[in-house]
Design a protein around this motif. Structure first.
Motif, PDB file in Angstrom:
ATOM      1  N   LEU A   1      -3.598 -21.023  15.873  1.00 23.89           N
ATOM      2  CA  LEU A   1      -4.819 -21.529  15.355  1.00 23.89           C
ATOM      3  C   LEU A   1      -4.862 -20.526  13.723  1.00 23.89           C
ATOM      4  O   LEU A   1      -4.559 -19.636  14.004  1.00 23.89           O
ATOM      5  CB  LEU A   1      -6.115 -21.210  16.237  1.00 23.89           C
ATOM      6  N   ARG A   2      -5.565 -21.293  12.882  1.00 30.08           N
ATOM      7  CA  ARG A   2      -6.365 -20.544  11.773  1.00 30.08           C
ATOM      8  C   ARG A   2      -7.512 -19.807  12.313  1.00 30.08           C
ATOM      9  O   ARG A   2      -8.552 -20.343  12.073  1.00 30.08           O
ATOM     10  CB  ARG A   2      -6.483 -21.508  10.815  1.00 30.08           C
ATOM     11  N   PHE A   3      -7.021 -18.599  12.689  1.00 27.99           N
ATOM     12  CA  PHE A   3      -8.356 -17.929  13.579  1.00 27.99           C
ATOM     13  C   PHE A   3      -8.418 -16.698  12.880  1.00 27.99           C
ATOM     14  O   PHE A   3      -7.591 -15.678  12.719  1.00 27.99           O
ATOM     15  CB  PHE A   3      -8.227 -17.926  14.967  1.00 27.99           C
ATOM     16  N   ILE A   4      -9.703 -16.093  12.609  1.00 24.45           N
ATOM     17  CA  ILE A   4      -9.927 -14.698  12.211  1.00 24.45           C
ATOM     18  C   ILE A   4     -11.157 -14.324  13.120  1.00 24.45           C
ATOM     19  O   ILE A   4     -12.183 -14.664  12.880  1.00 24.45           O
ATOM     20  CB  ILE A   4     -10.267 -14.467  10.625  1.00 24.45           C
TER      21      ILE A   4
ATOM     22  N   ILE B   1     -15.245 -23.305  11.066  1.00 32.16           N
ATOM     23  CA  ILE B   1     -15.966 -23.465  12.418  1.00 32.16           C
ATOM     24  C   ILE B   1     -16.385 -22.184  12.746  1.00 32.16           C
ATOM     25  O   ILE B   1     -15.532 -21.136  12.714  1.00 32.16           O
ATOM     26  CB  ILE B   1     -15.054 -24.201  13.663  1.00 32.16           C
ATOM     27  N   VAL B   2     -17.801 -21.862  13.106  1.00 29.15           N
ATOM     28  CA  VAL B   2     -18.242 -20.445  13.576  1.00 29.15           C
ATOM     29  C   VAL B   2     -18.578 -20.417  14.989  1.00 29.15           C
ATOM     30  O   VAL B   2     -19.346 -21.390  15.339  1.00 29.15           O
ATOM     31  CB  VAL B   2     -19.393 -20.178  12.547  1.00 29.15           C
ATOM     32  N   LEU B   3     -17.820 -19.761  15.805  1.00 31.14           N
ATOM     33  CA  LEU B   3     -18.182 -19.805  17.262  1.00 31.14           C
ATOM     34  C   LEU B   3     -19.053 -18.811  17.522  1.00 31.14           C
ATOM     35  O   LEU B   3     -18.517 -17.655  17.557  1.00 31.14           O
ATOM     36  CB  LEU B   3     -16.940 -19.656  17.972  1.00 31.14           C
ATOM     37  N   ALA B   4     -20.429 -18.977  17.582  1.00 28.62           N
ATOM     38  CA  ALA B   4     -21.181 -18.020  17.931  1.00 28.62           C
ATOM     39  C   ALA B   4     -21.783 -18.196  19.368  1.00 28.62           C
ATOM     40  O   ALA B   4     -22.941 -18.181  19.609  1.00 28.62           O
ATOM     41  CB  ALA B   4     -22.506 -18.102  16.930  1.00 28.62           C
TER      42      ALA B   4
ATOM     43  N   SER C   1     -14.611 -35.008  14.496  1.00 27.50           N
ATOM     44  CA  SER C   1     -13.795 -35.336  13.542  1.00 27.50           C
ATOM     45  C   SER C   1     -13.059 -34.131  12.671  1.00 27.50           C
ATOM     46  O   SER C   1     -13.450 -34.147  11.249  1.00 27.50           O
ATOM     47  CB  SER C   1     -13.969 -36.670  12.645  1.00 27.50           C
ATOM     48  N   LEU C   2     -12.794 -33.137  13.457  1.00 20.46           N
ATOM     49  CA  LEU C   2     -12.594 -31.785  12.698  1.00 20.46           C
ATOM     50  C   LEU C   2     -11.377 -31.887  11.738  1.00 20.46           C
ATOM     51  O   LEU C   2     -10.164 -32.608  11.872  1.00 20.46           O
ATOM     52  CB  LEU C   2     -12.410 -30.823  13.610  1.00 20.46           C
ATOM     53  N   THR C   3     -11.129 -31.325  10.630  1.00 19.09           N
ATOM     54  CA  THR C   3     -10.502 -31.493   9.583  1.00 19.09           C
ATOM     55  C   THR C   3     -10.015 -30.019   9.048  1.00 19.09           C
ATOM     56  O   THR C   3     -10.618 -28.964   9.210  1.00 19.09           O
ATOM     57  CB  THR C   3     -10.510 -32.455   8.177  1.00 19.09           C
TER      58      THR C   3
ATOM     59  N   GLN D   1      -5.410 -27.328  15.272  1.00 22.26           N
ATOM     60  CA  GLN D   1      -4.776 -26.331  14.460  1.00 22.26           C
ATOM     61  C   GLN D   1      -5.359 -26.305  12.947  1.00 22.26           C
ATOM     62  O   GLN D   1      -5.280 -25.358  12.311  1.00 22.26           O
ATOM     63  CB  GLN D   1      -3.295 -26.382  14.451  1.00 22.26           C
ATOM     64  N   GLY D   2      -6.080 -27.251  12.668  1.00 25.27           N
ATOM     65  CA  GLY D   2      -6.314 -27.774  11.176  1.00 25.27           C
ATOM     66  C   GLY D   2      -7.451 -26.752  10.695  1.00 25.27           C
ATOM     67  O   GLY D   2      -7.326 -26.055   9.767  1.00 25.27           O
ATOM     68  N   PRO D   3      -8.888 -26.694  11.142  1.00 24.85           N
ATOM     69  CA  PRO D   3      -9.785 -25.910  10.674  1.00 24.85           C
ATOM     70  C   PRO D   3      -9.713 -24.559  10.614  1.00 24.85           C
ATOM     71  O   PRO D   3      -8.843 -23.894  11.535  1.00 24.85           O
ATOM     72  CB  PRO D   3     -10.797 -26.423  11.561  1.00 24.85           C
TER      73      PRO D   3
END
Length: 281
Positions: free
Chosen positions: A113-116, A72-75, A65-67, A90-92
Protein backbone atom coordinates in the motif's frame (compact mmCIF):
# COMPACT_ATOMS: atom_id res chain seq x y z
CA UNK A 1 -1.30 18.88 -1.52
CA UNK A 2 -2.47 17.51 -4.87
CA UNK A 3 -5.22 15.24 -3.56
CA UNK A 4 -8.65 15.68 -5.12
CA UNK A 5 -10.37 14.48 -1.95
CA UNK A 6 -9.48 13.85 1.69
CA UNK A 7 -11.34 11.01 3.36
CA UNK A 8 -11.10 10.94 7.14
CA UNK A 9 -12.19 7.65 8.69
CA UNK A 10 -13.04 8.23 12.33
CA UNK A 11 -14.57 11.59 13.25
CA UNK A 12 -13.44 11.59 16.87
CA UNK A 13 -11.28 14.25 18.46
CA UNK A 14 -8.23 13.73 16.23
CA UNK A 15 -10.09 13.16 12.97
CA UNK A 16 -12.36 16.16 13.48
CA UNK A 17 -9.42 18.35 14.50
CA UNK A 18 -7.64 17.45 11.26
CA UNK A 19 -10.77 18.21 9.26
CA UNK A 20 -11.36 21.55 10.99
CA UNK A 21 -7.77 22.62 10.43
CA UNK A 22 -7.71 21.64 6.77
CA UNK A 23 -11.12 23.16 5.99
CA UNK A 24 -9.88 26.52 7.25
CA UNK A 25 -6.84 26.38 5.02
CA UNK A 26 -7.91 24.69 1.79
CA UNK A 27 -10.98 24.38 -0.44
CA UNK A 28 -10.50 20.66 -0.93
CA UNK A 29 -13.48 18.31 -0.37
CA UNK A 30 -13.29 16.48 2.95
CA UNK A 31 -15.40 13.37 3.42
CA UNK A 32 -16.05 12.34 7.02
CA UNK A 33 -16.54 8.63 7.66
CA UNK A 34 -17.68 7.07 10.92
CA UNK A 35 -19.78 4.26 12.35
CA UNK A 36 -21.52 6.75 14.67
CA UNK A 37 -24.07 9.02 12.94
CA UNK A 38 -23.88 11.49 15.83
CA UNK A 39 -20.18 12.14 15.23
CA UNK A 40 -20.91 12.83 11.57
CA UNK A 41 -23.77 15.17 12.41
CA UNK A 42 -21.61 17.17 14.80
CA UNK A 43 -18.68 17.31 12.37
CA UNK A 44 -20.96 18.49 9.55
CA UNK A 45 -22.65 21.05 11.78
CA UNK A 46 -19.22 22.40 12.75
CA UNK A 47 -18.33 22.64 9.04
CA UNK A 48 -15.40 20.27 9.50
CA UNK A 49 -16.51 18.12 6.55
CA UNK A 50 -18.23 18.76 3.25
CA UNK A 51 -19.76 15.27 2.98
CA UNK A 52 -20.47 12.45 5.40
CA UNK A 53 -20.56 8.69 4.96
CA UNK A 54 -21.83 6.37 7.70
CA UNK A 55 -20.38 2.87 7.84
CA UNK A 56 -22.37 -0.19 8.86
CA UNK A 57 -19.39 -2.46 8.23
CA UNK A 58 -15.73 -1.89 7.29
CA UNK A 59 -16.25 -3.04 3.69
CA UNK A 60 -18.65 -0.15 3.09
CA UNK A 61 -15.64 2.15 2.80
CA UNK A 62 -14.99 0.71 -0.65
CA UNK A 63 -18.30 2.20 -1.84
CA UNK A 64 -16.55 5.58 -2.01
CA UNK A 65 -14.90 4.59 -5.33
CA UNK A 66 -11.38 5.29 -4.10
CA UNK A 67 -8.73 6.45 -6.57
CA UNK A 68 -5.02 7.28 -6.57
CA UNK A 69 -5.94 10.97 -6.15
CA UNK A 70 -7.53 10.36 -2.74
CA UNK A 71 -5.81 10.85 0.59
CA UNK A 72 -7.22 8.60 3.30
CA UNK A 73 -6.69 9.42 6.98
CA UNK A 74 -7.36 6.49 9.31
CA UNK A 75 -8.17 8.14 12.64
CA UNK A 76 -9.54 5.07 14.38
CA UNK A 77 -8.25 2.71 17.11
CA UNK A 78 -5.16 0.73 16.13
CA UNK A 79 -6.92 -2.61 15.62
CA UNK A 80 -9.46 -1.13 13.23
CA UNK A 81 -6.63 0.58 11.29
CA UNK A 82 -5.21 -2.88 10.65
CA UNK A 83 -8.61 -4.06 9.45
CA UNK A 84 -8.99 -1.14 7.04
CA UNK A 85 -5.49 -1.71 5.65
CA UNK A 86 -6.47 -5.28 4.82
CA UNK A 87 -9.38 -3.92 2.75
CA UNK A 88 -8.13 -0.79 1.04
CA UNK A 89 -6.87 -0.79 -2.57
CA UNK A 90 -3.30 0.04 -3.54
CA UNK A 91 -4.15 3.33 -5.28
CA UNK A 92 -4.85 5.97 -2.60
CA UNK A 93 -2.27 7.52 -0.31
CA UNK A 94 -3.09 6.31 3.22
CA UNK A 95 -1.97 7.63 6.60
CA UNK A 96 -2.95 6.74 10.14
CA UNK A 97 -2.66 8.73 13.37
CA UNK A 98 -2.19 5.86 15.82
CA UNK A 99 0.16 5.50 18.77
CA UNK A 100 1.75 2.21 17.63
CA UNK A 101 3.14 1.28 14.23
CA UNK A 102 4.62 -2.23 14.22
CA UNK A 103 1.57 -4.33 13.33
CA UNK A 104 0.16 -1.64 11.06
CA UNK A 105 3.36 -1.36 9.03
CA UNK A 106 3.49 -5.14 8.54
CA UNK A 107 0.03 -5.15 7.01
CA UNK A 108 0.74 -2.14 4.80
CA UNK A 109 4.01 -3.59 3.48
CA UNK A 110 2.53 -7.03 2.89
CA UNK A 111 -0.22 -5.46 0.76
CA UNK A 112 2.14 -2.98 -0.99
CA UNK A 113 0.00 0.00 0.00
CA UNK A 114 0.91 3.67 -0.39
CA UNK A 115 1.09 4.08 3.36
CA UNK A 116 2.87 6.45 5.74
CA UNK A 117 2.43 6.08 9.47
CA UNK A 118 1.96 9.35 11.34
CA UNK A 119 1.55 10.05 15.03
CA UNK A 120 0.62 13.56 16.19
CA UNK A 121 1.70 13.92 19.82
CA UNK A 122 -1.46 15.75 20.71
CA UNK A 123 -4.91 15.11 22.06
CA UNK A 124 -6.84 15.38 25.27
CA UNK A 125 -8.81 12.92 27.36
CA UNK A 126 -12.04 13.89 25.59
CA UNK A 127 -13.82 11.89 22.92
CA UNK A 128 -15.96 12.49 19.87
CA UNK A 129 -16.36 15.13 17.19
CA UNK A 130 -17.43 17.68 19.78
CA UNK A 131 -13.83 17.64 21.12
CA UNK A 132 -12.30 18.57 17.74
CA UNK A 133 -10.05 21.63 17.81
CA UNK A 134 -8.42 23.18 14.69
CA UNK A 135 -5.52 24.37 16.87
CA UNK A 136 -4.91 20.97 18.45
CA UNK A 137 -1.69 20.30 16.51
CA UNK A 138 -0.20 23.79 16.59
CA UNK A 139 3.43 23.67 17.78
CA UNK A 140 3.04 19.97 18.60
CA UNK A 141 5.32 17.22 17.35
CA UNK A 142 4.11 14.81 14.68
CA UNK A 143 6.20 11.69 14.06
CA UNK A 144 6.27 10.25 10.54
CA UNK A 145 7.27 6.62 10.00
CA UNK A 146 7.54 6.22 6.22
CA UNK A 147 8.39 2.85 4.70
CA UNK A 148 11.72 2.36 2.89
CA UNK A 149 9.79 2.16 -0.39
CA UNK A 150 7.69 5.30 0.25
CA UNK A 151 7.60 7.64 -2.74
CA UNK A 152 9.37 10.99 -2.16
CA UNK A 153 6.31 12.86 -3.42
CA UNK A 154 4.05 11.03 -0.93
CA UNK A 155 6.43 11.83 1.90
CA UNK A 156 6.37 15.48 0.85
CA UNK A 157 2.55 15.51 0.71
CA UNK A 158 2.17 14.10 4.21
CA UNK A 159 4.83 16.40 5.63
CA UNK A 160 3.05 19.40 4.12
CA UNK A 161 -0.30 18.25 5.53
CA UNK A 162 0.96 18.21 9.10
CA UNK A 163 2.92 21.41 8.74
CA UNK A 164 -0.20 23.14 7.40
CA UNK A 165 -1.90 22.14 10.66
CA UNK A 166 0.88 23.81 12.64
CA UNK A 167 2.76 20.67 13.68
CA UNK A 168 6.51 20.16 13.78
CA UNK A 169 7.39 17.06 11.76
CA UNK A 170 10.11 14.52 12.54
CA UNK A 171 10.90 11.22 10.81
CA UNK A 172 11.37 8.05 12.87
CA UNK A 173 11.73 4.35 12.10
CA UNK A 174 8.58 2.48 13.14
CA UNK A 175 10.33 0.06 15.53
CA UNK A 176 12.08 2.89 17.34
CA UNK A 177 8.78 4.76 17.48
CA UNK A 178 7.07 1.90 19.33
CA UNK A 179 9.96 1.43 21.78
CA UNK A 180 10.13 5.12 22.65
CA UNK A 181 6.39 5.60 22.92
CA UNK A 182 6.13 2.62 25.26
CA UNK A 183 8.07 4.66 27.82
CA UNK A 184 7.03 8.20 26.98
CA UNK A 185 3.30 7.73 26.37
CA UNK A 186 2.04 4.22 27.00
CA UNK A 187 3.66 3.66 30.42
CA UNK A 188 2.19 6.91 31.85
CA UNK A 189 -1.26 5.71 30.81
CA UNK A 190 -0.61 2.29 32.36
CA UNK A 191 0.40 4.02 35.61
CA UNK A 192 -2.60 6.38 35.59
CA UNK A 193 -5.14 3.59 35.02
CA UNK A 194 -3.47 1.36 37.64
CA UNK A 195 -3.38 4.19 40.19
CA UNK A 196 -7.08 4.93 39.69
CA UNK A 197 -7.92 1.24 40.09
CA UNK A 198 -5.78 0.86 43.23
CA UNK A 199 -7.28 3.92 44.92
CA UNK A 200 -10.80 2.93 43.93
CA UNK A 201 -10.37 -0.55 45.38
CA UNK A 202 -8.68 0.68 48.58
CA UNK A 203 -10.84 3.71 49.33
CA UNK A 204 -14.03 3.04 47.45
CA UNK A 205 -15.14 5.04 44.44
CA UNK A 206 -17.35 7.40 46.46
CA UNK A 207 -14.59 8.47 48.85
CA UNK A 208 -12.03 8.63 46.04
CA UNK A 209 -14.25 11.06 44.14
CA UNK A 210 -15.08 13.06 47.26
CA UNK A 211 -11.48 13.52 48.40
CA UNK A 212 -9.67 13.57 45.04
CA UNK A 213 -7.41 16.57 45.53
CA UNK A 214 -5.18 18.35 43.02
CA UNK A 215 -2.28 15.91 43.00
CA UNK A 216 -4.48 12.90 42.36
CA UNK A 217 -6.50 14.67 39.68
CA UNK A 218 -3.36 15.88 37.88
CA UNK A 219 -1.65 12.49 38.04
CA UNK A 220 -4.64 10.49 36.83
CA UNK A 221 -6.12 12.92 34.28
CA UNK A 222 -5.17 10.73 31.31
CA UNK A 223 -7.03 7.74 32.79
CA UNK A 224 -10.19 9.45 31.52
CA UNK A 225 -9.07 8.62 27.95
CA UNK A 226 -10.87 6.16 25.66
CA UNK A 227 -10.68 2.55 26.95
CA UNK A 228 -11.17 1.20 23.41
CA UNK A 229 -8.24 3.19 22.06
CA UNK A 230 -5.91 2.29 24.91
CA UNK A 231 -6.81 -1.38 24.98
CA UNK A 232 -5.73 -1.58 21.33
CA UNK A 233 -2.52 0.36 22.04
CA UNK A 234 -1.56 -1.79 25.03
CA UNK A 235 -2.12 -5.02 23.11
CA UNK A 236 -0.49 -3.95 19.85
CA UNK A 237 2.68 -2.76 21.62
CA UNK A 238 2.62 -5.35 24.39
CA UNK A 239 6.30 -6.35 24.15
CA UNK A 240 7.73 -2.86 24.58
CA UNK A 241 5.12 -1.90 27.18
CA UNK A 242 5.89 -5.01 29.20
CA UNK A 243 9.59 -4.07 29.25
CA UNK A 244 8.71 -0.56 30.36
CA UNK A 245 6.46 -1.89 33.12
CA UNK A 246 9.20 -4.19 34.43
CA UNK A 247 11.64 -1.27 34.73
CA UNK A 248 8.96 0.90 36.31
CA UNK A 249 8.24 -1.82 38.88
CA UNK A 250 11.95 -1.90 39.79
CA UNK A 251 11.79 1.80 40.60
CA UNK A 252 8.65 1.28 42.69
CA UNK A 253 10.29 -1.62 44.54
CA UNK A 254 13.37 0.50 45.20
CA UNK A 255 11.21 3.33 46.53
CA UNK A 256 9.20 0.95 48.71
CA UNK A 257 12.40 -0.47 50.18
CA UNK A 258 13.81 2.95 51.09
CA UNK A 259 10.53 3.94 52.77
CA UNK A 260 10.25 0.65 54.66
CA UNK A 261 13.84 0.89 55.95
CA UNK A 262 13.53 4.57 56.83
CA UNK A 263 16.52 5.54 54.62
CA UNK A 264 15.92 9.27 54.53
CA UNK A 265 19.21 10.30 52.88
CA UNK A 266 18.83 7.77 50.06
CA UNK A 267 15.18 8.74 49.66
CA UNK A 268 16.08 12.44 49.41
CA UNK A 269 18.71 11.64 46.76
CA UNK A 270 16.23 9.54 44.77
CA UNK A 271 13.53 12.21 44.95
CA UNK A 272 16.01 14.95 44.00
CA UNK A 273 17.04 13.00 40.90
CA UNK A 274 13.39 12.66 39.91
CA UNK A 275 12.76 16.35 40.52
CA UNK A 276 15.75 17.33 38.37
CA UNK A 277 14.63 15.07 35.52
CA UNK A 278 11.07 16.42 35.63
CA UNK A 279 12.26 20.05 35.48
CA UNK A 280 13.89 19.29 32.13
CA UNK A 281 10.55 18.35 30.48
Amino acid sequence: MKSSRIIIVGMGQIGTSIALGLRRLKKIPIVGVDIKPQNLKIAFRRKAISKSFCLKRDQDLLHLSLTSQDLIVLATPVKSVENYLRLLPQGPLIIDVGSTKGAIVKVARRRHLRFIGTHPIAGREKEGAIAGDPQLFKNRLCLLTPLPETRPEDRKTVRQLWRSLGAEVELMESGKHDRWLAYLSHLPHVAAYALVMAIGRLCGTHDAVRFAFGGLRDTTRIAASSPVMWADIFLSNRGSIRQAMVKFKKELDQLAGMIERGERSRLLHWLSLGQAMRKKY
